[in-house]
Write a protein that holds these residues in place. Structure first.
Motif, mmCIF file in Angstrom:
data_model
loop_
_atom_site.group_PDB
_atom_site.id
_atom_site.type_symbol
_atom_site.label_atom_id
_atom_site.label_comp_id
_atom_site.label_asym_id
_atom_site.label_seq_id
_atom_site.Cartn_x
_atom_site.Cartn_y
_atom_site.Cartn_z
ATOM 1 N N THR A 302 0.828 -1.208 0.000
ATOM 2 C CA THR A 302 0.000 0.000 0.000
ATOM 3 C C THR A 302 0.861 1.256 0.000
ATOM 4 N N ALA A 303 1.932 1.247 0.778
ATOM 5 C CA ALA A 303 2.807 2.416 0.879
ATOM 6 C C ALA A 303 3.623 2.646 -0.384
ATOM 7 N N ASN A 304 3.829 1.576 -1.190
ATOM 8 C CA ASN A 304 4.741 1.680 -2.334
ATOM 9 C C ASN A 304 4.090 1.396 -3.687
ATOM 10 N N ALA A 305 2.790 1.153 -3.711
ATOM 11 C CA ALA A 305 2.124 0.768 -4.962
ATOM 12 C C ALA A 305 2.313 1.798 -6.061
ATOM 13 N N HIS A 306 2.452 3.060 -5.697
ATOM 14 C CA HIS A 306 2.582 4.124 -6.707
ATOM 15 C C HIS A 306 3.817 3.959 -7.579
ATOM 16 N N LEU A 307 4.755 3.091 -7.164
ATOM 17 C CA LEU A 307 5.971 2.874 -7.946
ATOM 18 C C LEU A 307 5.717 1.987 -9.166
ATOM 19 N N ALA A 308 4.576 1.314 -9.214
ATOM 20 C CA ALA A 308 4.208 0.498 -10.373
ATOM 21 C C ALA A 308 3.284 1.289 -11.286
ATOM 22 N N PRO A 309 3.453 1.192 -12.603
ATOM 23 C CA PRO A 309 2.662 1.999 -13.540
ATOM 24 C C PRO A 309 1.157 1.890 -13.332
ATOM 25 N N GLY A 310 0.668 0.696 -13.032
ATOM 26 C CA GLY A 310 -0.766 0.510 -12.903
ATOM 27 C C GLY A 310 -1.384 1.208 -11.707
ATOM 28 N N TYR A 311 -0.543 1.688 -10.774
ATOM 29 C CA TYR A 311 -1.040 2.332 -9.558
ATOM 30 C C TYR A 311 -0.390 3.693 -9.337
ATOM 31 N N SER A 312 0.187 4.239 -10.392
ATOM 32 C CA SER A 312 0.948 5.488 -10.270
ATOM 33 C C SER A 312 0.071 6.687 -9.917
ATOM 34 N N LYS A 313 -1.232 6.591 -10.179
ATOM 35 C CA LYS A 313 -2.133 7.705 -9.873
ATOM 36 C C LYS A 313 -2.643 7.665 -8.434
ATOM 37 N N GLY A 314 -2.192 6.689 -7.661
ATOM 38 C CA GLY A 314 -2.609 6.588 -6.274
ATOM 39 C C GLY A 314 -3.739 5.599 -6.073
ATOM 40 N N LEU A 315 -4.094 5.394 -4.828
ATOM 41 C CA LEU A 315 -5.081 4.401 -4.446
ATOM 42 C C LEU A 315 -6.360 5.083 -3.954
ATOM 43 N N ALA A 316 -7.494 4.487 -4.302
ATOM 44 C CA ALA A 316 -8.761 5.023 -3.813
ATOM 45 C C ALA A 316 -8.955 4.709 -2.342
ATOM 46 N N GLY A 317 -8.481 3.556 -1.927
ATOM 47 C CA GLY A 317 -8.613 3.114 -0.551
ATOM 48 C C GLY A 317 -7.994 1.744 -0.412
ATOM 49 N N VAL A 318 -8.045 1.214 0.799
ATOM 50 C CA VAL A 318 -7.490 -0.111 1.061
ATOM 51 C C VAL A 318 -8.425 -0.831 2.021
ATOM 52 N N ALA A 319 -8.474 -2.162 1.911
ATOM 53 C CA ALA A 319 -9.334 -2.944 2.787
ATOM 54 C C ALA A 319 -8.556 -4.140 3.308
ATOM 55 N N ARG A 320 -8.858 -4.519 4.548
ATOM 56 C CA ARG A 320 -8.238 -5.705 5.147
ATOM 57 C C ARG A 320 -9.309 -6.501 5.882
ATOM 58 N N SER A 321 -9.089 -7.799 5.996
ATOM 59 C CA SER A 321 -9.984 -8.605 6.811
ATOM 60 C C SER A 321 -9.744 -8.278 8.283
ATOM 61 N N MET A 322 -10.765 -8.478 9.107
ATOM 62 C CA MET A 322 -10.669 -8.109 10.508
ATOM 63 C C MET A 322 -9.486 -8.751 11.229
ATOM 64 N N GLY A 336 -3.988 9.423 3.445
ATOM 65 C CA GLY A 336 -5.260 10.139 3.370
ATOM 66 C C GLY A 336 -6.322 9.404 2.586
ATOM 67 N N ILE A 337 -6.302 8.064 2.655
ATOM 68 C CA ILE A 337 -7.291 7.262 1.935
ATOM 69 C C ILE A 337 -8.117 6.447 2.919
ATOM 70 N N GLU A 338 -9.265 5.939 2.465
ATOM 71 C CA GLU A 338 -10.124 5.137 3.319
ATOM 72 C C GLU A 338 -9.481 3.786 3.612
ATOM 73 N N CYS A 339 -9.770 3.266 4.804
ATOM 74 C CA CYS A 339 -9.324 1.922 5.176
ATOM 75 C C CYS A 339 -10.522 1.177 5.757
ATOM 76 N N PHE A 340 -10.819 -0.002 5.208
ATOM 77 C CA PHE A 340 -11.989 -0.764 5.608
ATOM 78 C C PHE A 340 -11.578 -2.053 6.303
ATOM 79 N N GLU A 341 -12.326 -2.427 7.330
ATOM 80 C CA GLU A 341 -12.138 -3.679 8.058
ATOM 81 C C GLU A 341 -13.343 -4.562 7.777
#
Length: 542
Positions: A302-322, A336-341
């Protein structure tokens, strides 16, 4: 060619879990068992008439025969078109991609994921919806309802189809397209990652080992890692899929990927190591003398995804299982993105991905993925790690160290107690449940309980609610203990204890995880009376 209607009656135990229906292979091979479930799937989705399905599996024992049965039944139920992996093979993420790419009405995926394969081991079948993801609870509930009232199923009397030849063929009136299982998936990976940068990394002398565990990812890893980005021949070990996974347990964790672990935990080991599971949707990430927990992997990606072309524009949010550690929560806050549990089960990520509320998602059970498909994706995670290492020009250990210095470290472990008598496992859960209201404010082994509950989840997209998704005990200082019964086994019950402790002192980020978690483990054992399981230790520690 006439459709045959075969009388049958309901068979007990056909309720799908979070990943479809999993049973012993001989159960699936029993009279009417597979047919009952397949007919119930078709009936639950309003019939198969005029529809298109993707069909494929991980190649375990009974995969090929089951696909022939499914094809006959799909044709008999009026399906228009089936897209099948050559030899009946498709990784789960590749199947999800084909469903989405061809806008099909869903797919039938044959796999028991990371469970062992063979005539005396495990088999599974699940229906994925038209978004490419596991069927939501409403659909699985309807499938189960149909299994309870089934009285007949439809099939054709035909010879087995030759699934070895790529191209067009047919079963009855249904068109069948047999596709190379790797090609479309590889094209998608090339759109997401900088393959030139990864190639340059290997050309610099970078060494890697990938353990395909004699499972479905072998052909994908050979084609992409050795064939496309230039990893030396032999980088991929155990690359040939086998019906029994070579007698092994295709679960990519330190317990079952022993040879890879031994090679990596050496000063002379390769720079990077990875493994994937039976159907290709899980991953384990390693560096030289370095194990990356799945929770840390999700946070780092999540912290480094922007280094890959497919995610260079940033992330809308991230989700993890509880049960997954809270490491990614602090990364999301920083970005500054949403995080879902969410509850455990990849289907719970589907609505978030479809609504563009999340881009990356992950589970502590070695599953990570993104919005490129609606399943977790083992090789995708490996390629994203390689892309990050290629750009940052550093080691896995240094990436982790930098991450912990910046965000702190969530020490984390999962203890699995497998094949327990169901009543014994349920008794432990009841003991913990009975204490949920009285635990807050008490101190156990020097840790104060701040909150205790049975986790429930309200989907922020469709408003649906899922209850009883695991028992959470939150201690002061960011520590947690979570108890949950897993739905992925086929023998008895599997109890999973998840333990977590947050450390932000820069001088205490290199402890042995089990030692760092010792107080939380002791508190969890005290609260649950875990010794009553009759086990001296967990069967698996990750």
């Amino acid at each position: 060619m006439d459709v045959r209607t075969i009388p049958t009656s309901p068979i007990d135990g056909q309720k799908p879990g979070t990943s479809g229906l999993r049973k012993k292979t001989r159960v699936f091979m029993g009279k009417h068992y597979l047919e009952n479930f397949v007919q119930s799937v078709f009936d639950a989705i309003g019939g198969a008439a005029g529809k298109t399905f993707v069909i494929g599996g991980d190649g375990r024992y009974f995969n090929a025969a089951a696909i022939q049965t499914i094809l006959r039944m799909a044709a008999a139920n009026g399906a228009k078109h089936a897209i099948v992996g050559q030899a009946g093979l498709l990784s789960t993420p590749a199947a999800s991609h084909l469903i989405r790419k061809h806008a099909t009405d869903g797919g039938l995926i044959l796999s028991a994921s990371h469970n062992p394969g063979g005539v005396d081991e495990d088999f599974g079948l699940k229906f994925n919806a038209d978004n490419g993801g596991p069927a939501p609870e409403g659909v699985t509930d309807e499938i189960f309802r149909k299994t309870l009232e089934i009285s007949s199923y439809r099939t054709l009397d035909t010879e087995d189809l030759d699934l070895s030849a790529i191209g067009e063929t047919s079963v009855g009136q249904m068109n069948v397209t047999i596709v190379d299982p790797v090609t479309d998936y590889q094209e998608m990976m090339e759109d997401l990652f900088d393959f030139k940068a990864i190639s340059d990394l290997f050309n610099s002398g970078f060494r890697m080992r990938f353990d395909a565990m004699h499972a479905i990812t072998g052909p994908y890893a050979k084609a992409i890692l050795e064939g496309r980005v230039g990893a030396p021949e032999g980088t991929v070990m155990n690359s040939v899929p086998k019906e029994d996974f070579g007698g092994g347990h295709p679960d990519p964790n330190p317990t079952w990927a022993k040879d890879l672990m031994a090679e990596m935990m050496s000063d002379a080991g390769p720079d990077f190591g990875a493994a994937s599971d039976g159907d290709g949707d899980r991953n384990m990430i390693l560096g030289r003398n370095t194990y990356v927990s799945p929770s840390d992997s999700l946070a780092v990606l999540t912290a480094n995804a922007h280094l890959a072309p497919g995610y260079s524009k940033g992330l809308a949010g991230v989700a993890r299982s509880m049960p997954t550690s809270c490491a990614v929560d602090r990364v999301a806050e920083d970005l500054g993105i949403e995080c879902f549990e969410t509850p455990t089960g990849w289907k719970f990520f589907g609505n978030l991905l479809d609504a563009s509320r999340a881009t990356l998602c992950g589970e502590e059970s070695f599953g990570t993925g993104s919005d490129h498909v609606r399943e977790k994706d083992g090789l995708w995670a490996v390629l994203l790690w390689l892309n990050i290492l290629a750009v940052r020009k550093t080691t896995v250990a240094e990436v982790l160290s930098d991450h912990w210095q910046r965000f702190g470290r969530n020490y984390y472990s999962r203890h699995d107690y497998e094949a327990l008598p169901t009543e014994t496992a349920q008794a432990l859960m009841s003991r913990v449940t009975d204490q949920l209201k009285t635990l807050p404010g008490t101190t156990v082994h020097g840790l104060t309980v701040e909150h205790a509950d049975s986790f429930s989840y309200q989907d922020p997209v469709d408003g649906s609610t899922s209850v009883n998704q695991g028992l959470r005990i939150q201690f002061d200082g960011g520590a947690r203990a979570i108890f949950r019964l897993s739905g992925t086994g086929t023998d008895g019950a599997t109890l999973r204890l998840y333990i977590e402790a947050l450390e932000t002192d820069p001088t205490k980020l290199s402890q042995d995880p089990q030692q760092a978690l010792s107080r939380v483990i002791a508190a969890a054992h005290n609260i649950s009376g875990i010794e009553k399981l009759g086990r001296d230790a967990p069967d698996v520690v990750t």
